[in-house]
Scaffold this motif. Structure first.
Motif, PDB file in Angstrom:
ATOM      1  N   MET A 129       0.847  -1.181   0.000  1.00  0.00           N
ATOM      2  CA  MET A 129       0.000   0.000   0.000  1.00  0.00           C
ATOM      3  C   MET A 129       0.887   1.237   0.000  1.00  0.00           C
ATOM      4  N   TYR A 130       0.492   2.226  -0.807  1.00  0.00           N
ATOM      5  CA  TYR A 130       1.137   3.530  -0.824  1.00  0.00           C
ATOM      6  C   TYR A 130       0.279   4.475   0.007  1.00  0.00           C
ATOM      7  N   GLN A 131       0.917   5.355   0.801  1.00  0.00           N
ATOM      8  CA  GLN A 131       0.162   6.304   1.599  1.00  0.00           C
ATOM      9  C   GLN A 131       0.868   7.648   1.611  1.00  0.00           C
ATOM     10  N   SER A 132       0.096   8.734   1.476  1.00  0.00           N
ATOM     11  CA  SER A 132       0.608  10.100   1.567  1.00  0.00           C
ATOM     12  C   SER A 132      -0.368  10.889   2.442  1.00  0.00           C
ATOM     13  N   PRO A 133      -0.061  12.151   2.735  1.00  0.00           N
ATOM     14  CA  PRO A 133      -1.015  12.948   3.517  1.00  0.00           C
ATOM     15  C   PRO A 133      -2.356  13.159   2.806  1.00  0.00           C
ATOM     16  N   TRP A 134      -2.395  12.969   1.474  1.00  0.00           N
ATOM     17  CA  TRP A 134      -3.609  13.271   0.714  1.00  0.00           C
ATOM     18  C   TRP A 134      -4.413  12.040   0.311  1.00  0.00           C
ATOM     19  N   CYS A 135      -3.747  10.879   0.206  1.00  0.00           N
ATOM     20  CA  CYS A 135      -4.462   9.694  -0.265  1.00  0.00           C
ATOM     21  C   CYS A 135      -3.660   8.436   0.035  1.00  0.00           C
ATOM     22  N   ALA A 136      -4.282   7.323  -0.222  1.00  0.00           N
ATOM     23  CA  ALA A 136      -3.606   6.024  -0.106  1.00  0.00           C
ATOM     24  C   ALA A 136      -4.068   5.170  -1.276  1.00  0.00           C
ATOM     25  N   PHE A 137      -3.229   4.222  -1.659  1.00  0.00           N
ATOM     26  CA  PHE A 137      -3.574   3.306  -2.736  1.00  0.00           C
ATOM     27  C   PHE A 137      -3.370   1.891  -2.227  1.00  0.00           C
ATOM     28  N   ARG A 138      -4.415   1.071  -2.360  1.00  0.00           N
ATOM     29  CA  ARG A 138      -4.324  -0.321  -1.921  1.00  0.00           C
ATOM     30  C   ARG A 138      -4.685  -1.245  -3.075  1.00  0.00           C
ATOM     31  N   VAL A 139      -4.235  -2.481  -2.980  1.00  0.00           N
ATOM     32  CA  VAL A 139      -4.580  -3.498  -3.966  1.00  0.00           C
ATOM     33  C   VAL A 139      -5.311  -4.613  -3.232  1.00  0.00           C
ATOM     34  N   ASP A 140      -6.546  -4.880  -3.651  1.00  0.00           N
ATOM     35  CA  ASP A 140      -7.370  -5.922  -3.053  1.00  0.00           C
ATOM     36  C   ASP A 140      -7.338  -7.175  -3.918  1.00  0.00           C
ATOM     37  N   GLN A 153     -11.021 -14.331 -10.249  1.00  0.00           N
ATOM     38  CA  GLN A 153     -10.161 -13.777  -9.197  1.00  0.00           C
ATOM     39  C   GLN A 153      -9.241 -12.733  -9.839  1.00  0.00           C
ATOM     40  N   ILE A 154      -9.210 -11.518  -9.264  1.00  0.00           N
ATOM     41  CA  ILE A 154      -8.362 -10.457  -9.800  1.00  0.00           C
ATOM     42  C   ILE A 154      -7.762  -9.640  -8.664  1.00  0.00           C
ATOM     43  N   GLU A 155      -6.732  -8.852  -9.020  1.00  0.00           N
ATOM     44  CA  GLU A 155      -6.256  -7.803  -8.130  1.00  0.00           C
ATOM     45  C   GLU A 155      -6.953  -6.520  -8.551  1.00  0.00           C
ATOM     46  N   TYR A 156      -7.406  -5.733  -7.583  1.00  0.00           N
ATOM     47  CA  TYR A 156      -8.160  -4.525  -7.884  1.00  0.00           C
ATOM     48  C   TYR A 156      -7.561  -3.356  -7.117  1.00  0.00           C
ATOM     49  N   GLY A 157      -7.088  -2.341  -7.828  1.00  0.00           N
ATOM     50  CA  GLY A 157      -6.504  -1.159  -7.207  1.00  0.00           C
ATOM     51  C   GLY A 157      -7.570  -0.163  -6.802  1.00  0.00           C
ATOM     52  N   VAL A 158      -7.446   0.341  -5.557  1.00  0.00           N
ATOM     53  CA  VAL A 158      -8.414   1.294  -5.019  1.00  0.00           C
ATOM     54  C   VAL A 158      -7.669   2.506  -4.456  1.00  0.00           C
ATOM     55  N   LEU A 159      -8.034   3.691  -4.906  1.00  0.00           N
ATOM     56  CA  LEU A 159      -7.503   4.925  -4.365  1.00  0.00           C
ATOM     57  C   LEU A 159      -8.389   5.335  -3.190  1.00  0.00           C
ATOM     58  N   GLU A 160      -7.809   5.387  -2.000  1.00  0.00           N
ATOM     59  CA  GLU A 160      -8.560   5.769  -0.800  1.00  0.00           C
ATOM     60  C   GLU A 160      -8.392   7.252  -0.533  1.00  0.00           C
ATOM     61  N   SER A 161      -9.484   7.892  -0.161  1.00  0.00           N
ATOM     62  CA  SER A 161      -9.454   9.322   0.116  1.00  0.00           C
ATOM     63  C   SER A 161     -10.490   9.647   1.177  1.00  0.00           C
ATOM     64  N   GLY A 162     -10.168  10.610   2.024  1.00  0.00           N
ATOM     65  CA  GLY A 162     -11.125  11.070   3.027  1.00  0.00           C
ATOM     66  C   GLY A 162     -12.193  11.967   2.437  1.00  0.00           C
ATOM     67  N   GLY A 163     -12.097  12.231   1.146  1.00  0.00           N
ATOM     68  CA  GLY A 163     -13.082  13.074   0.486  1.00  0.00           C
ATOM     69  C   GLY A 163     -12.713  14.539   0.573  1.00  0.00           C
ATOM     70  N   SER A 198     -15.531   8.772  -8.429  1.00  0.00           N
ATOM     71  CA  SER A 198     -15.131   7.767  -9.408  1.00  0.00           C
ATOM     72  C   SER A 198     -15.339   6.387  -8.794  1.00  0.00           C
ATOM     73  N   THR A 199     -16.546   5.865  -8.904  1.00  0.00           N
ATOM     74  CA  THR A 199     -16.912   4.644  -8.194  1.00  0.00           C
ATOM     75  C   THR A 199     -16.106   3.420  -8.598  1.00  0.00           C
ATOM     76  N   GLY A 200     -15.517   3.412  -9.763  1.00  0.00           N
ATOM     77  CA  GLY A 200     -14.729   2.268 -10.207  1.00  0.00           C
ATOM     78  C   GLY A 200     -13.281   2.300  -9.759  1.00  0.00           C
ATOM     79  N   ARG A 201     -12.846   3.419  -9.177  1.00  0.00           N
ATOM     80  CA  ARG A 201     -11.431   3.555  -8.835  1.00  0.00           C
ATOM     81  C   ARG A 201     -11.155   4.059  -7.433  1.00  0.00           C
ATOM     82  N   SER A 202     -12.142   4.733  -6.795  1.00  0.00           N
ATOM     83  CA  SER A 202     -11.827   5.470  -5.578  1.00  0.00           C
ATOM     84  C   SER A 202     -12.964   5.454  -4.568  1.00  0.00           C
ATOM     85  N   THR A 203     -12.599   5.654  -3.297  1.00  0.00           N
ATOM     86  CA  THR A 203     -13.586   5.806  -2.225  1.00  0.00           C
ATOM     87  C   THR A 203     -13.958   7.275  -2.024  1.00  0.00           C
TER      88      THR A 203
END
Length: 173
Positions: free
Chosen positions: A1-12, A21-31, A100-105
């Protein structure tokens, strides 16, 4: 997982409804909160801001991240002052939407307000390169229709404020 003060990126590791079965990248954000500030003269207050992913300056609504535990309304007040030197009067929630519902929270919380100048601002953060731009509301809408304003939150906020929204307070709660 990558994390910065602005966002994080995880692979599920995901099993899709069809069984694949796949790996799925998700950009996490507090909005973030974005606000459509309108002056007493009917101008909309926008910011021309450097956006590194585009390698360009864009014209946008004042906006910024919602900190952990912070109410979006508070973030809207803070960001409007920091970026423009205006204070919000009569802040009204318009809508909250996933960006962006397909890529981010990420969730965008859109507000509208009357903009009152405060001579103590603006106070941009050291990482922000911003110039305030006041435009007649109709001119901003024309820029949307001609492709001069392309930021999704800004387009939605301007159109919603111009009467294109299905009421107020909609979207996510």
């Amino acid at each position: 997982m990558y994390q910065s003060p602005w966002c994080a990126f995880r692979v599920d590791d995901v099993e899709l409804p069809g069984g694949a079965q796949i790996e799925y990248g998700v950009l996490e954000s507090g909005g973030f909160a974005a606000v459509v500030p309108v002056t007493g003269g009917g101008d909309v207050v926008l910011v021309r801001q450097w956006r590194q992913p585009l390698g360009a300056f864009t014209l946008e609504l004042p906006s910024g991240g919602v900190d952990a535990g912070e109410k979006p309304e508070r973030a809207a007040h803070r960001e409007l002052f920091e970026e423009t030197g205006y204070r919000a009067q009569g802040l009204e929630h318009l809508v909250s939407v996933h960006t962006s519902t397909g890529r981010s929270t990420e969730v965008c919380h859109l507000f509208r307000c009357a903009a009152m100048r405060d001579e103590r601002g603006p106070r941009p953060e050291p990482t922000e390169f911003i110039r305030v731009a006041e435009l007649p509301f109709g001119e901003a809408l024309q820029m949307v229709s001609e492709g001069g304003i392309t930021d999704a939150a800004t387009v939605l906020g301007l159109l919603w404020s111009a009467g294109g929204g299905a009421g107020t307070g909609g979207g996510l709660h």
